[in-house]
Design an enzyme around this catalytic site. Structure first.
Site, PDB file in Angstrom:
ATOM      1  N   ASP A 146     196.968 -15.100  23.277  1.00 23.05           N
ATOM      2  CA  ASP A 146     197.399 -14.136  24.163  1.00 23.05           C
ATOM      3  C   ASP A 146     198.517 -14.005  25.032  1.00 23.05           C
ATOM      4  OD1 ASP A 146     194.976 -13.055  23.138  1.00 23.05           O
ATOM      5  OD2 ASP A 146     193.840 -13.827  24.741  1.00 23.05           O
ATOM      6  N   GLU A 157     193.640  -3.233  22.210  1.00 15.76           N
ATOM      7  CA  GLU A 157     193.422  -3.986  23.258  1.00 15.76           C
ATOM      8  C   GLU A 157     194.847  -4.534  23.740  1.00 15.76           C
ATOM      9  OE1 GLU A 157     190.882  -7.204  22.361  1.00 15.76           O
ATOM     10  OE2 GLU A 157     191.661  -7.404  20.492  1.00 15.76           O
TER      11      GLU A 157
END
Length: 537
Positions: A13, A192
């Protein structure tokens, strides 16, 4: 050239931020403490871990957080002389709920002291903060819909209910104004990881889609106003390997845009490097970066064309060489601080788990709850960064009972690990034994490949393990001896991976090599480790 992945091993991420000539990347740490890793570079080629900002109880307490919960998807930015770090602390994984709480911390320097967190909201995870050029700040996060059959390991698109936008008032330290769902995602689903940036009057939104497995992607959209409507990129996905199983970098998705000082565009993303034959990513989700171009249509594309990420990428400067890490890294625990590579699990009270001063020159672990505990576990470990490596430690441990065990472990979570430990057997005396949990979700049941163990002499012992792709072999010897003795069968090291156990969406952190001690009598029995060696094979 930039050689991907730029951050090998468990570093998912990636949120990237440039301040002048300095680049910073923040990555998720999940249940590992301290929270969030921040790496620094000045050339996009060489990166160094410089801090983990969430390092005290007032900022983060993850005791009780399940596996693969904790710190998800941080966003790092810089504005008005401050670094801003936005992150989620996820408290639940299985079932329909996530209980995802979002916070902001700030600091004047990345390597300085970060503030106590300011609570923002809990409507979903993967938050991001965008600083608009008119001085306003905007908070975005995905919205979680619990009214679906989506639960840990089996994500469903209806649970990922679009991207929410709301204004953040930095003076009042709270969200203000209306909440608007600005982007439902593409047909790929599972939207997301939102990040906003602005260019030539357009607001660009990049998101992650397709889940954390092999359908992962970076999806791009744009709008003339920050609250939309957003139109999709002509190719929909800027980066993905989902239709290219032959690509070296798989599971590509979830990243952020950045420009060099001269305006050259790059985009980070996470990736995985699977091992045959089962396509298991033992190194977890890693960080990569791609060089991009802006075309005349006002959209961003990978420089090489198509969406598939490249292993070798042109660097901003052609005169920078990649500095290779040493093949062998030795820690003797002679310093006052834990070596920067190491972390522990969940607890903001490390003095209950380990000490570097109780016996100078040793890392002393205090046996606490069982290996795999979600609350107070004495396990200190570093990331696995290579498909083939060797780890070695020297240990002094004199247990009083079989309920006290200490040793060396290849660890992912409570149901994916192998451990070589010293303990006491009622008839055999001090023995070494193997505790193995090869993906038994959700029970975490152990197997004991050495049965009741092998008797070993008193005094210090050396323990080691070699992982060669999917195979793990443990070794031992009396301290100072020349020859290593293999112990136990060759174990399935590949199960210590994202895809081990219940599969690719069931967990998404990475494998660690480290030292552990547990004492389920409650006495906190000590184990002293005099060194730890990590060797690339």
């Amino acid at each position: 050239m930039i050689i991907n992945p730029i951050l090998p091993g468990f570093n998912p991420d990636p949120s990237i931020c440039r301040v002048g000539e300095d680049y910073f990347i923040a990555t998720s740490t999940f249940e590992w403490y301290p929270g969030v890793q921040i790496h620094h570079s000045r050339d996009l080629v060489n990166w160094r871990l410089v801090c983990r900002p969430l390092n005290r109880a007032s900022q983060l307490d993850m005791r009780g957080n399940p596996d693969s919960c904790g710190i998800w998807a941080p966003c790092l930015s810089y504005n008005e002389g401050l670094f801003w770090l936005v992150y989620t602390d996820v408290k639940r994984f299985d079932g329909n709920f996530k209980d995802a709480h979002n916070y902001i911390v700030t600091a004047s320097s990345v390597m300085g002291e970060w503030s106590d967190p300011v609570y923002v909201n809990s409507s979903g995870f993967d938050p991001s903060l965008f600083h608009d050029d008119d001085g306003r700040k905007w908070f975005v996060n995905m919205q979680w819909n619990h009214r679906t059959e989506s639960y840990g390991g089996t994500p469903k698109h209806p649970a990922f209910d679009g991207i929410l936008l709301q204004e953040w008032d930095a003076e009042k330290k709270r969200l203000v104004g209306p909440v608007k769902n600005i982007f439902p995602g593409s047909a790929l689903g599972l939207v997301e990881g939102p990040h906003l940036f602005k260019r030539n009057g357009w607001y660009y939104l990049t998101t992650a889609e397709g889940g954390t497995g092999y359908d992962h992607a970076v999806t791009m959209a744009r709008a003339r106003t920050i609250d939309g409507p957003y139109e999709l990129h002509p190719d929909i996905h800027l980066i993905t390997s989902k239709d290219h199983p032959e690509a070296v970098l798989q599971r590509a998705g979830h990243g952020q845009y950045v420009e060099t000082p001269d305006g050259t565009p790059y985009h980070t993303h996470l990736c995985g490097r699977p091992l045959p034959p089962k396509r298991r990513c033992t190194l977890g989700r890693e960080t990569a970066i791609q060089k991009c171009v802006w075309r005349d249509d006002g959209w961003l594309y990978l420089e090489g064309g198509g969406p598939v990420p490249a292993v070798e990428v042109p660097a901003p400067r052609g005169d920078v060489a990649r500095a290779e890490a040493p093949a062998v890294i030795v820690h003797d625990f002679s310093g006052p601080e834990l070596p920067v590579e190491f972390q522990w699990l969940r607890s903001p009270v490390p003095e209950r788990l380990f000490s570097l001063s109780a016996r100078p020159g040793f890392l002393r672990l205090f046996g606490r709850e069982s290996i795999g505990s979600w609350f107070e576990q004495s396990l200190v470990a570093r990331r696995q960064e290579h498909h083939r490596f060797r780890a070695e430690t020297s240990l002094e441990f004199s247990p009083d009972t079989y309920q006290q065990v200490a040793g060396l472990t290849h660890y992912y979570n409570r149901y994916k690990f192998h451990a070589l430990g010293i303990t006491l057997h009622e008839k055999r005396g001090r023995v070494i034994t193997i505790l193995s949990c090869a993906g038994d979700y959700p029970n975490g049941r152990l197997s004991f490949p050495l049965d009741s163990g092998i008797t070993v002499p008193e005094g210090r012992l050396d323990l080691s393990m070699e992982i060669r792709d999917n195979d793990l072999q443990f070794f031992w010897r009396p301290a100072g001896a020349v020859d290593w003795k293999p112990v136990g069968p060759v174990l399935d090291g590949g199960v210590v991976s994202d895809e081990g156990g219940r599969g690719e969406h069931g967990s998404f952190t990475g494998a660690f090599a480290g030292m552990f001690a547990f004492d389920i009598t409650g006495q906190g029995w000590p184990a002293d480790f005099s060194r730890f060696v990590y060797e690339r094979l």
